[in-house]
Design an enzyme around this catalytic site. Structure first.
Site, PDB file in Angstrom:
ATOM      1  CG  HIS A  25      -1.739  -1.196   1.453  1.00 40.27           C
ATOM      2  ND1 HIS A  25      -2.920  -1.527   0.882  1.00 40.27           N
ATOM      3  CD2 HIS A  25      -1.625  -2.251   2.110  1.00 40.27           C
ATOM      4  CE1 HIS A  25      -3.357  -2.554   1.161  1.00 40.27           C
ATOM      5  NE2 HIS A  25      -2.588  -3.120   2.074  1.00 40.27           N
TER       6      HIS A  25
HETATM    7  C1  BDR Z   1      -2.791   0.798   5.650  1.00 33.68           C
HETATM    8  O1  BDR Z   1      -2.977   0.180   7.022  1.00 33.68           O
HETATM    9  C2  BDR Z   1      -1.735  -0.475   7.277  1.00 33.68           C
HETATM   10  O2  BDR Z   1      -1.867  -1.789   7.548  1.00 33.68           O
HETATM   11  C3  BDR Z   1      -0.579  -0.399   6.139  1.00 33.68           C
HETATM   12  O3  BDR Z   1       0.487   0.101   6.535  1.00 33.68           O
HETATM   13  C4  BDR Z   1      -1.212   0.690   5.475  1.00 33.68           C
HETATM   14  O4  BDR Z   1      -0.788   2.005   5.822  1.00 33.68           O
HETATM   15  C5  BDR Z   1      -3.500  -0.450   4.353  1.00 33.68           C
HETATM   16  O5  BDR Z   1      -4.874  -0.140   4.707  1.00 33.68           O
END
Ligand code: BDR
Ligand code: CA
Length: 307
Positions: free
Chosen positions: A236
């Site tokens: 992400h």
């Molecule tokens: C986001 O939530 C976290 O678990 C990850 O680092 C990312 O920033 C994805 O939903």
């Protein structure tokens, strides 16, 4: 001239890639890394941010920030990131945190910077919201706010909400109301950045540097995403960084966005009006499509530049 940025994060396996990508990229001048509790508690996220910065051989200062959201309880995401936030991959300790609290530091840097600063948020938005809400006049020194946050359809933390938005919806609402453009790398965008074991193997072959190899170790520890069919896990957070480095990898849409602050099952849901049905003010830009091969190429080659 490199773009001055402050990187607010909660490392976090995918945050690790984002930090390394930012530190490897001459297009960005990383003024500070500010840290919140998020994926795991602040004691871990802060240690991880310090360790990753040291691994990259960087002198960018790392500051501690909020250990909980503005309202409500802190909840971690150890199922994806492990108890320590980096999937159990142990890195050498970094330098101690720089003196000062994240929100104060963000305000000071906004005040002192000769040019507007881009705020990057890849965790719960608490630190950035605290900075802007305690001195709103500084908002004019913000160039833009680039977030990994939200979803225009279903969530990953709850059926309705993405993890960062859900972790501190009030903080996200403050950013959305601040008057500066907010760029969203949503779950729909980051689903296109699905990392498979074959891709990790290809990255490993790009170099023997400790950063690239540690990043591959970390990503190997992330369980495949059931939500995305089980072939791999989405990266992400580096999408938000890649947008600033190579915007040609993305298509975008300007729209309005808000976040559900209600106490019910929709809490933290982002209402992203891609088709302008509400007629609300256009306060956001969503990154819609990603040139995934180009993104993976950028990521692998930049991390290979690091020690
Ligand atoms: C986001 O939530 C976290 O678990 C990850 O680092 C990312 O920033 C994805 O939903
Ligand atoms: Ca994150």
């Amino acid at each position: 001239m490199p773009l001055p940025v402050i990187l607010d994060c909660d490392p976090g396996t995918d945050d690790a890639f984002a930090i390394l990508l930012a530190l490897a990229s001459p297009e960005l001048d990383v003024l500070a890394i500010t840290v919140a509790g998020g994926n795991v508690g602040l004691e871990h996220t802060l240690r991880n941010a310090r360790a990753l910065t040291a691994l990259a051989g960087s002198n960018v200062p790392v500051y501690a920030g909020a250990d909980r959201p503005l309202l409500g309880a802190f909840v971690s995401e150890t199922g994806v990131h492990g108890e320590d936030g980096l999937g159990g991959i142990i890195l050498p300790d970094g330098k101690p945190p720089a003196p000062g609290l994240a929100a104060d530091v963000v305000r000071r840097m906004l005040r002192d910077s000769a040019e507007p600063v881009t705020l990057i948020g890849i965790g719960p938005a608490t630190n950035l919201a605290l900075a802007l809400t305690t001195e709103p006049a500084l908002t004019k020194h913000v160039a833009q706010i680039v977030l990994m946050s939200g979803a225009w359809a279903e969530g990953n933390a709850t059926p309705a909400a993405e993890f960062n938005a859900w972790s501190d919806p009030e903080a996200l609402a403050i950013l959305l109301a601040c008057g500066r453009p907010v760029v969203f790398a949503t779950l729909e965008l980051t689903a296109q950045a699905l990392v498979t074991p074959a891709l990790i193997a290809a990255w490993r072959a790009l170099g023997a540097g400790r950063c690239l190899q540690a990043a591959c170790d970390i990503q190997s520890a992330v369980p495949p995403s059931r939500r995305l069919g089980g072939a791999g896990a989405p990266l992400h957070d580096p999408c938000a960084i890649a947008w600033l480095i190579q915007p040609g990898l993305f298509t975008t849409r300007t729209c309005s966005a808000r976040v559900d602050l209600g106490p019910g099952p929709g809490r933290g849901r982002t209402l992203i009006d891609r088709w302008n049905r509400t007629g609300d003010a256009l306060n956001a830009m969503v990154l819609e499509t990603l040139d995934a091969p180009g993104f993976f190429d950028l990521l692998g080659h930049r991390l290979a530049l690091l020690p």
